[in-house]
Design a protein around this motif. Structure first.
Motif, short mmCIF file in Angstrom:
data_model
loop_
_atom_site.label_atom_id
_atom_site.label_comp_id
_atom_site.label_asym_id
_atom_site.label_seq_id
_atom_site.Cartn_x
_atom_site.Cartn_y
_atom_site.Cartn_z
N LEU A 78 20.24 -0.99 4.59
CA LEU A 78 19.09 -1.58 5.29
C LEU A 78 18.22 -2.35 4.30
O LEU A 78 17.70 -3.44 4.61
CB LEU A 78 18.27 -0.49 5.98
CG LEU A 78 18.95 0.30 7.09
CD1 LEU A 78 18.00 1.33 7.68
CD2 LEU A 78 19.46 -0.63 8.18
N GLY A 109 17.39 -6.34 4.49
CA GLY A 109 16.01 -6.84 4.43
C GLY A 109 15.73 -7.61 3.16
O GLY A 109 14.89 -8.51 3.14
N ARG A 148 16.32 -11.59 3.34
CA ARG A 148 15.24 -12.34 4.01
C ARG A 148 13.96 -12.29 3.17
O ARG A 148 13.24 -13.29 3.04
CB ARG A 148 15.00 -11.73 5.39
CG ARG A 148 13.97 -12.47 6.23
CD ARG A 148 14.50 -13.85 6.62
NE ARG A 148 13.53 -14.55 7.46
CZ ARG A 148 13.56 -14.52 8.80
NH1 ARG A 148 14.48 -13.82 9.42
NH2 ARG A 148 12.69 -15.21 9.49
N THR A 149 13.70 -11.10 2.59
CA THR A 149 12.47 -10.94 1.79
C THR A 149 12.49 -11.84 0.56
O THR A 149 11.50 -12.49 0.22
CB THR A 149 12.30 -9.47 1.36
OG1 THR A 149 12.30 -8.64 2.52
CG2 THR A 149 11.01 -9.28 0.59
N THR A 202 10.51 -9.61 -5.01
CA THR A 202 11.36 -8.68 -4.27
C THR A 202 11.81 -7.54 -5.19
O THR A 202 11.91 -6.39 -4.77
CB THR A 202 12.58 -9.40 -3.68
OG1 THR A 202 12.13 -10.45 -2.82
CG2 THR A 202 13.46 -8.45 -2.87
N ILE A 207 16.26 2.68 0.48
CA ILE A 207 15.77 1.35 0.86
C ILE A 207 15.38 0.56 -0.38
O ILE A 207 15.71 -0.63 -0.52
CB ILE A 207 14.58 1.47 1.84
CG1 ILE A 207 15.06 2.06 3.16
CG2 ILE A 207 13.92 0.11 2.06
CD1 ILE A 207 13.95 2.42 4.13
N PHE A 247 17.13 -3.07 -1.87
CA PHE A 247 16.44 -4.29 -2.31
C PHE A 247 16.89 -4.68 -3.72
O PHE A 247 17.22 -5.84 -3.99
CB PHE A 247 14.92 -4.07 -2.32
CG PHE A 247 14.24 -4.26 -1.00
CD1 PHE A 247 14.15 -5.51 -0.42
CD2 PHE A 247 13.68 -3.19 -0.33
CE1 PHE A 247 13.51 -5.70 0.80
CE2 PHE A 247 13.05 -3.37 0.89
CZ PHE A 247 12.96 -4.62 1.45
N GLN A 251 20.93 -14.32 1.60
CA GLN A 251 21.27 -13.51 2.75
C GLN A 251 22.77 -13.24 2.84
O GLN A 251 23.19 -12.19 3.32
CB GLN A 251 20.72 -14.15 4.02
CG GLN A 251 19.19 -14.21 3.98
CD GLN A 251 18.56 -14.62 5.29
OE1 GLN A 251 18.94 -14.13 6.34
NE2 GLN A 251 17.58 -15.50 5.24
#
Length: 531
Positions: free
Chosen positions: A113, A117, A120-121, A130, A163, A167, A442
């Motif tokens: 996840l 994310g 896009r972040t 990020t 999470i 990232f 992405q």
């Protein structure tokens, strides 16, 4: 001072030196020769200046790559430390074997996840920030785990950490690939894998160092140590620049030029590289060309992009589905099955695994930009296939004892060594360089999702599968999957060594698309030359 200024200053100095008693005026026959001598001196000075600039640039890019890779230490440390901490968590919190699998595997599942994310972040706030967000989220998760009074609270901490790791593992290779010169991009983009391995080794060492503390305390201390790298990440964010390719996407071309001047040896190449990036980003004359939304393009890709997605998603999935996380997370269980009973000896054996995994990554760093990506992938996947088969054979056909223990440790160390030589670092290099700039973040995130999904599946099912078909049978299964990865590399992975990120796009295009792209690239280079 530019080349034109140096030449003008040089001419002024020559004019001043021609008056009075200057020796060049007295030697009429040697004026041309003296001019040649000056040219030789100038060339030597220019060469020296270029060498000094090259050294400075290499140091700067190296430092940026190191700082950007610090988030990877967090992932590696968590993988390594949980392999030993879980023994004491099980004893302290009285969790079942199924809860143990879920606790270990949930980090990988949640990190997918974060990876989704993260794409896009990183397109919205930039690659650099990020990475900062990743460190903050992980730090929160590590703090929750450290003080967790129950299995439920421990799970909340694992979810947050997962999470944050998602990232981090997605954005670091993309950032490094986008700031690195072509000639050293492969080795520099391998840095996150080095730091993952370093983190795993530190986790193993932490397990061994704190195992003597009471069982209610030792695993908490082990997990708390994982917070420390976040301090260095905060410092790193004050030093590293933003990705020049992201800056171009935001139409901040002058800032991108400034970063490229710091990260490229040759000033003359900066404008050419900037033109290529603008073309790849869909910028012409400073205005953005209208394009399909990124996710719409990924969901209905062109044939070339589809081939890129298959290559990127496939190599990321094979990296994990061949069982590396099972080998690392559950190495104490594997060595128990081979005959080691004492906990301290189990943890000492895992340190040997960590040393092997970390030391052999250096081989990949040295060779990846010399021999290329595909040869390393062949050596890695074939070697892993043999070692995984050897682990299965040892656990299936040898009785528990010194021979079984020695062969198991040797085969497991061999497996992680071959992983580190090739598919470990190369898969992150490939997914950070094969995608077009407009979809790179992405699309790379999708590759990271495949990686984390397969990692979570393996981590959460390994013990159940091993009980169903034995530990040996599980490794025979991994060996068969590893053999399939050799075929995948042969069929789907191109060689990208020595090519710019914009040139790599052409490797996946058919003949018509290739001709059109070459014309566009030639037009961009022609415009640079005219300017």
């Amino acid at each position: 001072m530019g080349l034109k200024d140096i030449q003008e200053n040089g001419n002024i100095e020559m004019g001043l030196s021609l008056g009075g008693n200057n020796k060049y005026r007295r030697m009429d026959d040697s004026e041309l020769r003296n001019s040649d001598d000056f040219d030789g001196d100038y060339d030597a000075a220019e060469h020296h200046r270029q060498m000094e600039r090259s050294k400075t640039t290499r140091k700067y890019v190296f430092a940026c790559s190191v700082f950007a890779s610090l988030n990877s230490v967090l992932l590696g440390y968590d993988v390594g430390v949980m392999s030993g901490a879980i023994l004491f968590i099980q004893e302290d919190l009285k969790i079942t074997e199924v809860q143990e699998e879920v606790l270990i595997g949930i980090l990988s599942v949640m990190s997918l996840l974060g990876s989704l994310g993260g794409g896009r972040t990183s397109d919205s706030i930039g690659r650099k920030w990020t990475m900062g967000l990743a460190a903050i989220v992980f730090q929160l998760g590590a703090a929750v785990m450290t003080f967790a009074p129950s299995f439920k609270v421990l799970m909340i901490g694992r979810i947050l950490s997962g999470i944050g790791i998602g990232f981090g593992v997605m954005v670091a290779p993309v950032y490094i690939a986008e700031i690195s010169p072509t000639v050293s991009r492969g080795s520099l983009t391998s840095f996150p894998e080095i730091f993952i391995n370093l983190g795993i080794l530190l986790g193993y060492v932490s397990n061994y160092a704190f195992s003597g503390l009471p069982s209610h305390t030792n695993w908490r201390v082990m997990l708390a140590v994982g917070i420390l790298p976040s301090v260095f990440i905060a410092f790193a964010l004050c030093i590293i620049p933003e990705s020049p390719r992201w800056l171009v996407m935001q139409n901040r071309v002058e800032e991108a030029r400034s970063v490229l001047l710091k990260t490229n040896d040759n000033e003359a190449e900066v404008e050419e590289r900037l033109a290529e990036i603008q073309l790849a980003a869909g910028l012409g004359g400073g205005e953005k060309v209208e394009q399909k939304a990124v996710w719409r393009e990924l969901l209905s890709p062109s044939p070339a992009l589809a081939r890129m997605l298959i290559a990127g998603f496939g190599i990321q999935s094979f990296q994990q589905i061949t069982g590396i996380d099972a080998t690392v997370y559950y190495s104490p269980k594997i060595f128990q099955a081979a005959g080691i009973a004492d906990k301290s000896k189990l943890l000492a054996a895992t340190v040997a695994v960590g040393v092997s995994k970390t030391s052999f990554i250096l081989v990949a760093i040295i060779l990846i930009d010399r021999v290329g990506r595909k040869p390393l992938l062949y050596v890695s996947t074939i070697g892993m296939t043999v070692c995984l088969f050897s682990v299965g054979a040892t656990l299936s056909f040898f009785r528990e004892g010194s021979v079984s223990i020695a062969l198991s440790i040797l085969a497991v160390c061999g497996n992680v060594a071959f992983f580190s030589v090739g598919i470990g670092p190369v898969c992150w290099v490939l997914t950070s360089e094969i995608f077009p700039l407009r979809v790179r973040a992405q699309a790379s995130a999708l590759g990271a999702v495949g990686n984390r999904l397969c990692s979570g599946f393996v981590a959460m099912s390994f013990l159940s599968v091993a009980h169903a078909i034995t530990f040996g049978g599980a490794f025979f299964l991994f060996s068969a999957i590893s053999a399939l990865s050799v075929v995948f590399v042969y069929k789907c992975i191109p060689e990208t060594k020595g090519k710019s990120l914009e040139q790599i796009e052409l490797l996946f295009q058919d003949r018509y698309e290739l001709q059109e792209s070459e014309v566009q690239l030639a037009d961009a280079e022609h415009l640079v030359q005219k300017e």
